[in-house]
Design an enzyme around this catalytic site. Structure first.
Site, PDB file in Angstrom:
ATOM      1  N   LEU A 139       7.121  -1.574  -6.418  1.00  0.00           N
ATOM      2  CA  LEU A 139       5.767  -1.819  -6.900  1.00  0.00           C
ATOM      3  C   LEU A 139       5.800  -2.113  -8.400  1.00  0.00           C
ATOM      4  O   LEU A 139       6.843  -2.013  -9.042  1.00  0.00           O
ATOM      5  CB  LEU A 139       4.884  -0.607  -6.617  1.00  0.00           C
TER       6      LEU A 139
ATOM      7  N   ASP B 261      -0.982  14.677  -3.340  1.00  0.00           N
ATOM      8  CA  ASP B 261      -0.255  14.864  -4.612  1.00  0.00           C
ATOM      9  C   ASP B 261      -0.666  13.742  -5.560  1.00  0.00           C
ATOM     10  O   ASP B 261       0.167  13.073  -6.155  1.00  0.00           O
ATOM     11  CB  ASP B 261       1.250  14.835  -4.360  1.00  0.00           C
TER      12      ASP B 261
END
Length: 314
Positions: free
Chosen positions: A113, A215
């Site tokens: 990414l 998270d």
């Protein structure tokens, strides 16, 4: 034979091999799964639970790789569970996630990414995406079909009908048996946490369960090639949406995210009192940090401050 290195004055047992540099270890793990054209590995910053980096290749696109130098006991399926969480966020929640290339007991390999852009528009679009995740995945029960992992410790996900009981038992009290938590929190702290858990139905609204990332600090929000928000490092379960909100709120989102919370609240009908609830919900993450790291970055102090109103008087 034990010797002393004259440069470092550190005692070393010559019978034990020196630890492999992290980048070499990552390249070795990639080779074991058939990715043998690695030219260089650049270590990733920010992660604490595992070794990670970007592997640049001679004959293919770069990949992100993660492994454990020494896996904690019982953590053998952590990367498989993480890959499953990414799939759930993508397929059930409509979120952008990296492609899982390899996920086994030794290594996790993902498509690469991009860093997120520094723009308010990015965060406003992410507010829409997160609202879609939370409002579009309502579930009648709390939990997940298996336990998974939060850092290097198991996240307990046994199904429950009562969200308050689930949060108390699986997300707060479960940390009290961890050695670092036992050492840091005294009897008064532990009793205060138990009192807080007993009062959760008074302190928090009765919300339905939905799919949560689990998270969601700002460093786990990256971007796709075309600039859309993409999520990494999940610890998924069906729980209150505010678990994700609390983590973002408590971990210093960047200045360009200033409109994120207002947009999210408007889209989800969140009441104006939500910031007051964040310290209580974020106790879960502070306890997890305290349990896993010698440097707790102020987690113990924050826990005690949140528990102060629940200490016995007199």
């Amino acid at each position: 034979m034990v010797t002393v290195d004259p440069k470092t004055r550190v005692r070393r047992d010559r019978r034990r091999p020196l630890p492999m540099p992290p980048t070499h270890l990552l390249a070795q793990r990639l080779s074991r799964v058939g990715i043998r054209d690695v030219v260089t590995v650049v270590p990733a910053s920010g992660g604490l639970a595992a070794l990670a980096g970007t592997a640049h290749r001679e004959n293919g696109p770069p990949v992100f790789v993660k492994t454990f130098a020494e896996a904690p006991d019982g953590v053998g399926d952590a990367f498989v569970a993480e890959a499953e969480g990414l799939a759930a966020l993508r397929e059930l929640g409509g979120q952008e996630t990296p492609e899982v290339i390899v996920a086994n007991q030794e290594v996790l390999v993902l498509s690469l990414l991009r860093p997120r852009p520094r723009s308010g528009a990015f965060w406003e679009e992410f507010a829409h995406a997160l609202a879609h995740l939370h409002t579009g995945t309502l579930h009648p029960r709390f939990g997940w079909h298996r336990d998974n992992w939060l850092g290097r410790r198991p996240q307990l996900n046994t199904w429950a009908d009562d969200g308050f009981a689930f949060f108390a038992e699986r997300r707060l009290l479960r940390w009290l048996t961890e050695p670092r938590v036992e050492a840091a929190l005294g009897p008064a702290d532990r009793a205060a946490l138990e009192r807080l858990c007993d009062r959760l139905p008074e302190l928090l609204p009765d919300r339905p369960a939905c799919l949560t990332h689990g998270d969601l600090w700002a460093q786990n929000v990256l971007a796709t090639a075309d600039g859309r928000a993409a999520l990494i490092d999940p610890a998924v379960s069906y729980l209150w949406a505010e678990v994700d909100l609390a983590h973002l709120w408590s971990t210093a989102p960047p200045p360009e995210a200033r409109r994120f919370f207002a947009v999210y609240a408007e889209l989800t009908g969140l009441d104006d009192d939500w910031p007051a609830r964040m310290p209580i919900i974020q106790l879960r993450q502070h306890l997890a940090v305290l349990a896993q790291f010698d440097d707790d970055w102020g987690a113990a102090e924050t826990i005690r401050a949140t528990l102060a109103p629940f200490r016995a008087r007199g």
